[in-house]
Design a protein around this motif. Sequence first.
Motif: not given
Length: 367
Positions: A75-80, A132-136, A138-141, A148-151
Amino acid sequence: MLTNRRYDIDWLRVIAIGLLLIYHIAIGFQPWGVFIGFIQNDEALESIWIPMSMLNVWRIPLLFFVSGMGVYFAIQRRSWKGLLFERTKRILLPFIFGMLVIVPLHVWLWQYYYHQGLSYMLNPAHLWFLGNIFIYVLIFTPLFFYLKNKQESKLFSVLNKLMASPLALLVLMIPFIIEAKLVQPENFELYAMTPHGFWMGMIAFLTGFLCVYSGQNFWKNVTKLRWPTLAIAFILYLLRLQGLTSDLLNYLIPVESNLWIYTVFGFGYKYLNQPSKALTYLSSAAYPIYVIHMFFLFMASFIIFPLDIHPYTKLIAVILATFGGCFISYDFLIRRIRWIRPLFGLKPKSVEIRNETTRLSREGIKI
């Protein structure tokens, strides 16, 4: 905040997948292997399960930890939107392809070996981890991008200070203990397609992200404590092996599991955080090999188990055949054919070359 490439985490992912292959091969030599869908050798080698029982409480949780850590760097180099698109290509696509193409192959091998009628009902089998990873993700994005925006947030400050204390490692264990106590899995190591596997994986995934998010203190902590955590984990393993902690398993196994993982992180951070050509190759190969390994394992078992040779000779032959088949198919087929690469989670070759060139340039390595 950590933004540089972490080679130790890459190495640990490679090592964990290698251990996964060894673990699955060992199941074929256990007297209960057939009951969980593996081709089983007639003569068991139950002694090899002693070291496997040490691995089985932390090998999968480690992969969930590492997956959460990987999302932090992604996520350091990507948008959601970019993250979800990238994870859809690299996780969901291989997951669906595997269920439609790869899983049926080893299911049919099992059915043919045991003279069953050939049939297939769509299921993830060993690829459950990807679902499972894909679901996580989606949940935690939303949470991950908020962090990330509140570092420089209060949460970061609290986590950073907490991770400087050895007590942090105990605090991180609490959700795992609560999960095991609430879910009460019949066997802690049964993760595949179980409620325990889902909730434990979710906790490990989130914890892995937060460990990297919190800064360097976590890594300094686990590096400094790697020998004590190793010693305590090994003592708990010996007690579990002797059945002396059976009344406390839902409390002690999560502790043992986390201690093994902290130990691995500590030794990895100290000794493995450096680039190498071997890591570049293996890091790319690990994911496709994970996807295809069950087919080659079952094919090797199908051919080798009926032979009239010593079971230890069979074990060595199955290991060589499984790893050999996986690496040959990866090296000569999967990584070389452009349209096959995304089906196994690989980036386009041009992107891979560009990323590697950029990495080498940043490290001052001439190319």
